[in-house]
Design an enzyme around this catalytic site. Sequence first.
Site, short mmCIF file in Angstrom:
data_model
loop_
_atom_site.label_atom_id
_atom_site.label_comp_id
_atom_site.label_asym_id
_atom_site.label_seq_id
_atom_site.Cartn_x
_atom_site.Cartn_y
_atom_site.Cartn_z
N ASP A 224 0.87 -1.18 0.00
CA ASP A 224 0.00 0.00 0.00
C ASP A 224 0.91 1.22 0.00
OD1 ASP A 224 -1.96 1.85 0.20
OD2 ASP A 224 -2.69 1.25 2.16
N ILE A 225 1.59 1.43 -1.12
CA ILE A 225 2.59 2.49 -1.24
C ILE A 225 1.95 3.71 -1.87
CG2 ILE A 225 4.89 3.06 -2.10
CD1 ILE A 225 4.72 0.66 -0.10
N GLU A 226 1.92 4.80 -1.11
CA GLU A 226 1.17 5.98 -1.54
C GLU A 226 2.03 7.22 -1.68
OE1 GLU A 226 -2.58 6.47 0.36
OE2 GLU A 226 -2.84 4.33 0.74
N GLY A 227 3.35 7.01 -1.83
CA GLY A 227 4.25 8.14 -2.01
C GLY A 227 5.65 7.66 -2.31
#
Length: 407
Positions: A170-173
């Site tokens: 869940d990589i959001e940056g």
Amino acid sequence: MTLSLVVRALFATLIGAQVSLVRAFDNTRYWGQNSYGAANSGDAANFQKPLAFYCQDDAIDVFPLAFLNVFFGTGGEPSINLANVCNPTDNATFSGTNLPNCASVGTDIKTCQSKGKIVTMSLGGATGSVGFSSDSQGETFADTVWNLFLGGTSSIRPFGDAVLDGVDLDIEGGTSTGYAAFVNRIRSHASGASKQYYVTAAPQCVYPDASLGGVLNAASFDAIYVQFYNNPCGLQAFDSASGWDFGLWDNWARTISPNPNVKVYVGAPASSTAAGTGYEPIGTLSSIAVQMRQSFPSFGGVMLWDASQAYANGRYDLAIKNALSAAGGTGFTFPACSAAYASGSTYTAGQQASYQGGHLWTAKWWTEGDTPGGSAGAWTDDGACASAGPKQDATSRPRVGSRFFRV
């Protein structure tokens, strides 16, 4: 997603041999961040419960634990934060690290697994301190994750002898550097393991995903939980002129993904307080999910953010699982493609044309020169048609109840 409890739908394939384990449309719920408690501080009765509490019925099949939110912390070791259940501030940590000792969670993990549930470790989150500077660092971190949470060995395992079933990104940056190498290294470890392991991801619905787009194209994933919330392409855009783009993700799954059997899930907020935008009443979400199932062969199920929100919202998770089950497991059949879209031609409302990716499109109104999928929003994507692949029938299409289609 914020650092909170999530429920996600999951379809998975064996990491090592890439053998599909198709059972049905499943429910996936993230657990670990007490999302409901964060949004409703005065309602302690509905704060996040222990993991085993949510494993008592068939509503949820997969539980990504949210989150491993620090990759390289004190002593060079990662850290996890499971909100009110286990976090570095309120729990004992292993000496020289900021990694909490969560033995009780380990017991719950084994309880859930004994009931046929899949429990994975989700990495990142909206506020996570994550990222790699090189492929080599990604591979080394994969070794660490394998030893701390999966099939390896370490003296500082947060969940004791409990062995998780895989990882979720869940990589959001940040950049995409090192993540494909991380996934490939996890799969290398899993290829000789005695149990099944799974790799999933949770991209934003905007295609391609800013953080994971290149990674999804370079490494093999078993399922993606597309976040159709807090984005302009979220569930609130389903009936609008443009915005809803499940068809783009379906095309990616079948024609671009290294794993052509990857499944795509509709990620949804489990209540109005779970996200800024994208929440829909259960009847609307159920209708959308059933339409996706009938239109797109890659559809795997529904992911919900998160467990605490779903449970407090009248068992929203069970309601969507029941809706998919009621739709039946009779399977997906590719409809016949219409004539190919002709650039510059005039189309009236209701006329159909096939376009790139082997999808069938229906004109919403009179249109001339507006290509399917274009910014004018003049067309509805009706899903894959016959030229997109071989016919599938009820025996080849996953049935409701299979292990890895979960809400």
